[in-house]
Design a protein around this motif. Structure first.
Motif, PDB file in Angstrom:
ATOM      1  N   SER A   1       4.792  11.312  -2.919  1.00 43.23           N
ATOM      2  CA  SER A   1       4.483  10.484  -4.098  1.00 43.23           C
ATOM      3  C   SER A   1       5.010   8.980  -3.951  1.00 43.23           C
ATOM      4  CB  SER A   1       5.073  10.808  -5.432  1.00 43.23           C
ATOM      5  OG  SER A   1       5.031  10.165  -6.381  1.00 43.23           O
ATOM      6  N   GLU A   2       6.404   8.893  -3.118  1.00 45.12           N
ATOM      7  CA  GLU A   2       6.834   7.689  -3.006  1.00 45.12           C
ATOM      8  C   GLU A   2       6.393   7.194  -1.758  1.00 45.12           C
ATOM      9  OE1 GLU A   2       9.111   5.993  -4.836  1.00 45.12           O
ATOM     10  OE2 GLU A   2       8.465   7.532  -6.202  1.00 45.12           O
ATOM     11  N   ALA A   3       6.070   7.955  -0.814  1.00 42.26           N
ATOM     12  CA  ALA A   3       5.394   7.281   0.454  1.00 42.26           C
ATOM     13  C   ALA A   3       4.199   6.431   0.101  1.00 42.26           C
ATOM     14  CB  ALA A   3       4.987   8.426   1.372  1.00 42.26           C
ATOM     15  N   MET A   4       3.382   6.869  -0.905  1.00 43.44           N
ATOM     16  CA  MET A   4       2.325   6.212  -1.396  1.00 43.44           C
ATOM     17  C   MET A   4       2.707   5.096  -2.284  1.00 43.44           C
ATOM     18  SD  MET A   4      -1.004   5.695  -1.303  1.00 43.44           S
ATOM     19  CE  MET A   4      -1.600   7.327  -0.850  1.00 43.44           C
ATOM     20  N   GLY A   5       3.691   5.164  -2.965  1.00 45.11           N
ATOM     21  CA  GLY A   5       4.156   4.066  -3.891  1.00 45.11           C
ATOM     22  C   GLY A   5       4.802   2.915  -3.115  1.00 45.11           C
ATOM     23  N   LEU A   6       5.397   3.327  -1.941  1.00 45.36           N
ATOM     24  CA  LEU A   6       5.959   2.276  -1.057  1.00 45.36           C
ATOM     25  C   LEU A   6       5.114   1.914  -0.088  1.00 45.36           C
ATOM     26  CD1 LEU A   6       9.600   3.914  -1.122  1.00 45.36           C
ATOM     27  CD2 LEU A   6       8.638   1.767  -2.332  1.00 45.36           C
ATOM     28  N   ARG A   7       3.927   2.020   0.072  1.00 45.75           N
ATOM     29  CA  ARG A   7       2.975   2.001   1.151  1.00 45.75           C
ATOM     30  C   ARG A   7       2.987   0.640   1.901  1.00 45.75           C
ATOM     31  NH1 ARG A   7      -0.235   2.774  -3.453  1.00 45.75           N
ATOM     32  NH2 ARG A   7      -1.726   1.133  -3.570  1.00 45.75           N
ATOM     33  N   ASP A   8       3.242  -0.645   1.015  1.00 50.00           N
ATOM     34  CA  ASP A   8       3.034  -1.920   1.547  1.00 50.00           C
ATOM     35  C   ASP A   8       4.393  -2.124   2.489  1.00 50.00           C
ATOM     36  OD1 ASP A   8       5.103  -1.437  -0.439  1.00 50.00           O
ATOM     37  OD2 ASP A   8       5.161  -3.563  -0.931  1.00 50.00           O
ATOM     38  N   LYS A   9       5.488  -1.522   2.454  1.00 49.03           N
ATOM     39  CA  LYS A   9       6.600  -1.713   3.169  1.00 49.03           C
ATOM     40  C   LYS A   9       6.381  -1.766   4.857  1.00 49.03           C
ATOM     41  CE  LYS A   9       8.859  -2.169  -0.625  1.00 49.03           C
ATOM     42  NZ  LYS A   9       9.071  -3.491  -1.353  1.00 49.03           N
ATOM     43  N   PRO A  10       5.868  -0.550   5.355  1.00 55.41           N
ATOM     44  CA  PRO A  10       5.607  -0.608   6.663  1.00 55.41           C
ATOM     45  C   PRO A  10       4.448  -1.719   7.488  1.00 55.41           C
ATOM     46  CG  PRO A  10       4.754   1.204   5.980  1.00 55.41           C
ATOM     47  CD  PRO A  10       5.499   0.695   4.782  1.00 55.41           C
ATOM     48  N   PHE A  11       3.541  -2.079   6.406  1.00 57.07           N
ATOM     49  CA  PHE A  11       2.610  -2.978   6.842  1.00 57.07           C
ATOM     50  C   PHE A  11       3.155  -4.571   6.629  1.00 57.07           C
ATOM     51  CE2 PHE A  11       0.075   0.761   5.792  1.00 57.07           C
ATOM     52  CZ  PHE A  11      -0.703   0.714   6.779  1.00 57.07           C
ATOM     53  N   LYS A  12       3.982  -4.575   5.712  1.00 55.81           N
ATOM     54  CA  LYS A  12       4.699  -6.183   5.417  1.00 55.81           C
ATOM     55  C   LYS A  12       5.687  -6.272   6.782  1.00 55.81           C
ATOM     56  CE  LYS A  12       5.918  -7.043   1.479  1.00 55.81           C
ATOM     57  NZ  LYS A  12       6.631  -7.200   0.149  1.00 55.81           N
ATOM     58  N   ALA A  13       6.231  -5.471   7.159  1.00 57.92           N
ATOM     59  CA  ALA A  13       7.059  -5.348   8.448  1.00 57.92           C
ATOM     60  C   ALA A  13       6.133  -5.681   9.596  1.00 57.92           C
ATOM     61  CB  ALA A  13       7.759  -4.184   8.821  1.00 57.92           C
ATOM     62  N   MET A  14       5.124  -5.139   9.784  1.00 59.43           N
ATOM     63  CA  MET A  14       4.127  -5.860  10.862  1.00 59.43           C
ATOM     64  C   MET A  14       3.256  -6.981  10.632  1.00 59.43           C
ATOM     65  SD  MET A  14       2.698  -1.909  12.094  1.00 59.43           S
ATOM     66  CE  MET A  14       2.145  -1.518  10.413  1.00 59.43           C
ATOM     67  N   GLY A  15       3.487  -7.599   9.380  1.00 63.71           N
ATOM     68  CA  GLY A  15       2.916  -8.685   9.052  1.00 63.71           C
ATOM     69  C   GLY A  15       1.388  -8.550   8.607  1.00 63.71           C
ATOM     70  N   LEU A  16       1.011  -7.207   8.309  1.00 65.78           N
ATOM     71  CA  LEU A  16      -0.346  -6.716   8.064  1.00 65.78           C
ATOM     72  C   LEU A  16      -0.678  -6.813   6.299  1.00 65.78           C
ATOM     73  CD1 LEU A  16      -1.146  -4.535  10.878  1.00 65.78           C
ATOM     74  CD2 LEU A  16      -1.790  -6.751  10.609  1.00 65.78           C
ATOM     75  N   ASP A  17       0.457  -6.897   5.899  1.00 68.52           N
ATOM     76  CA  ASP A  17       0.360  -6.773   4.264  1.00 68.52           C
ATOM     77  C   ASP A  17      -0.744  -7.511   3.571  1.00 68.52           C
ATOM     78  OD1 ASP A  17       2.308  -8.687   4.749  1.00 68.52           O
ATOM     79  OD2 ASP A  17       2.952  -8.910   2.783  1.00 68.52           O
ATOM     80  N   VAL A  18      -0.780  -8.921   4.056  1.00 69.03           N
ATOM     81  CA  VAL A  18      -2.033  -9.867   3.461  1.00 69.03           C
ATOM     82  C   VAL A  18      -3.311  -9.314   3.990  1.00 69.03           C
ATOM     83  CG1 VAL A  18      -2.920 -12.145   3.340  1.00 69.03           C
ATOM     84  CG2 VAL A  18      -0.057 -11.732   3.247  1.00 69.03           C
ATOM     85  N   LYS A  19      -3.619  -9.014   5.089  1.00 69.59           N
ATOM     86  CA  LYS A  19      -4.984  -8.806   5.751  1.00 69.59           C
ATOM     87  C   LYS A  19      -5.325  -7.537   5.024  1.00 69.59           C
ATOM     88  CE  LYS A  19      -7.339  -7.718   9.869  1.00 69.59           C
ATOM     89  NZ  LYS A  19      -7.329  -7.829  11.386  1.00 69.59           N
ATOM     90  N   LEU A  20      -4.321  -6.396   4.824  1.00 71.57           N
ATOM     91  CA  LEU A  20      -4.817  -5.199   4.137  1.00 71.57           C
ATOM     92  C   LEU A  20      -4.288  -5.109   2.653  1.00 71.57           C
ATOM     93  CD1 LEU A  20      -3.484  -2.916   7.089  1.00 71.57           C
ATOM     94  CD2 LEU A  20      -5.834  -3.713   6.299  1.00 71.57           C
ATOM     95  N   GLY A  21      -4.434  -6.414   2.087  1.00 70.59           N
ATOM     96  CA  GLY A  21      -3.877  -6.242   0.511  1.00 70.59           C
ATOM     97  C   GLY A  21      -4.802  -5.365  -0.491  1.00 70.59           C
ATOM     98  N   ASP A  22      -5.829  -5.296   0.203  1.00 66.60           N
ATOM     99  CA  ASP A  22      -6.955  -4.535  -0.902  1.00 66.60           C
ATOM    100  C   ASP A  22      -6.262  -3.060  -0.841  1.00 66.60           C
ATOM    101  OD1 ASP A  22      -8.511  -6.806  -1.656  1.00 66.60           O
ATOM    102  OD2 ASP A  22      -9.828  -6.270  -0.161  1.00 66.60           O
ATOM    103  N   TYR A  23      -5.780  -2.522   0.207  1.00 63.26           N
ATOM    104  CA  TYR A  23      -5.334  -1.146   0.425  1.00 63.26           C
ATOM    105  C   TYR A  23      -4.077  -0.885  -0.066  1.00 63.26           C
ATOM    106  CZ  TYR A  23      -9.639  -1.566   2.733  1.00 63.26           C
ATOM    107  OH  TYR A  23     -11.035  -1.620   3.083  1.00 63.26           O
TER     108      TYR A  23
END
Length: 328
Positions: free
Chosen positions: A123-145
């Motif tokens: 549950s928490e892995a899904m609720g914090l799914r933005d953290k690893p992508f933010k660290a890689m700089g992909l959170d904006v590109k994958l914002g819809d997901y």
């Protein structure tokens, strides 16, 4: 009471639709309990991951623009995506959280604690799914997901409600038929698979007597893996139906639905496939009637009160047979 009498068929069909969702999730609890005597409390998160898989896959292939006959194809893709991902998550759960404990002959309490821990982790892995992508700089590109991970994610398919025919005071819609029809097909297929196929007989043999099944050449580990895969696939199908009916999902969407599905499994007789189906439908209809009589805030109270009352008079549930018996 007047609301119930004036909208009887509407409440009944709505209750059956939600009951079908409960029943499909409950099948996962029943299958695992029947084979392992284990309550897989992480099964609700298997459902939740399947719902996100359907949302993301349909979003990726442009399902939001689907209209007319093309909508059917997108629905099929959504069902397949949800069932596949839920089955894989369930299989991974068995491999990581339960198999090592089973190999060490750990007591059931340890497996139960592991299940609760796995539930919170998923549950928490899904609720914090933005953290690893933010660290890689992909959170904006994958914002819809991965954007707004703690908020609701809408179902991308726009299914217009079409009233098809009337039953009593209620006009049955296309969404009602999709949910109920899909659920009945899935239930019948699983029931016949467990009852008639060679692998299904293996599941029933292990559920009835693991030692005797092993002496007859049944691979218990393979049966356990199959059990988790089947339960996960049913949860994935339920996730797609939930999206059709509710229109959104969340990282914690599985919690209450999981509790309700477990209640349905116990209500019908945990360890019994047909009992899980009956329990789901009874629970869904009881919720719907209860919300009409006492108000929507009392819906959950009615559900669990019904469970207590039935178990007082029928401790083994409404059907009460085990998965290993002939009528499984």
């Amino acid at each position: 009471m007047d609301l119930l009498l004036n909208h009887f068929w509407e409440l009944t069909i709505t209750g059956l639709a939600f009951g079908a969702i409960y029943a499909l999730i409950a099948l996962g609890y029943t299958l695992v309990y029947g084979v392992l005597r284990l309550i897989n409390f992480a099964h609700s998160e298997v459902f939740m991951w399947g719902s996100f898989a359907a949302v993301w896959v349909l979003l990726a292939i442009g399902g939001g623009k689907a209209t007319g006959a093309g909508l059917v194809g997108y629905l099929i893709v959504g069902f397949l995506a949800a069932m596949l991902v839920s089955a894989l998550v369930a299989l991974a759960l068995e491999f990581v959280a339960y198999r090592p404990l089973r190999k060490r002959n750990s007591p059931p309490l340890i497996a139960l604690i592991s299940a609760i821990g796995a539930s919170y982790t998923l549950s928490e892995a899904m609720g914090l799914r933005d953290k690893p992508f933010k660290a890689m700089g992909l959170d904006v590109k994958l914002g819809d997901y991965v954007g707004r991970p703690r908020e609701a994610s809408p179902f991308p398919l726009q299914i217009n409600t079409v009233r098809l025919f009337r039953i009593g005071d209620y006009q049955v819609s296309n969404k009602d038929l999709i949910v109920l029809g899909s659920a009945i097909v899935m239930m019948v297929v699983l029931d016949q698979f467990v009852k008639r196929s060679r692998l299904g007989r293996g599941i029933r043999a292990v559920a009835q007597d693991p030692e005797a099944a092993a002496l007859m050449g049944v691979n218990r580990d393979r049966v356990i893996r199959l059990t988790f895969v089947l339960g996960g696939a049913m949860a994935g199908a339920a996730a797609m139906m939930y999206l059709i009916k509710v229109g959104q999902t969340r990282y914690n969407a599985g919690f209450l639905l999981g509790v309700k599905a477990f209640t349905a499994a116990v209500l019908g007789g945990i360890g019994n496939l047909r009992g899980a189906l009956l329990g789901g439908f009874v629970l869904g209809v009881a919720e719907s009637y209860g919300s009409a009589i006492f108000g929507s805030n009392w819906k959950d109270v009615v559900s669990f009160t019904l469970l207590v009352v039935i178990l007082l008079f029928r401790p083994t549930g409404l059907l009460g047979e085990s998965l290993g018996k002939a009528r499984a």
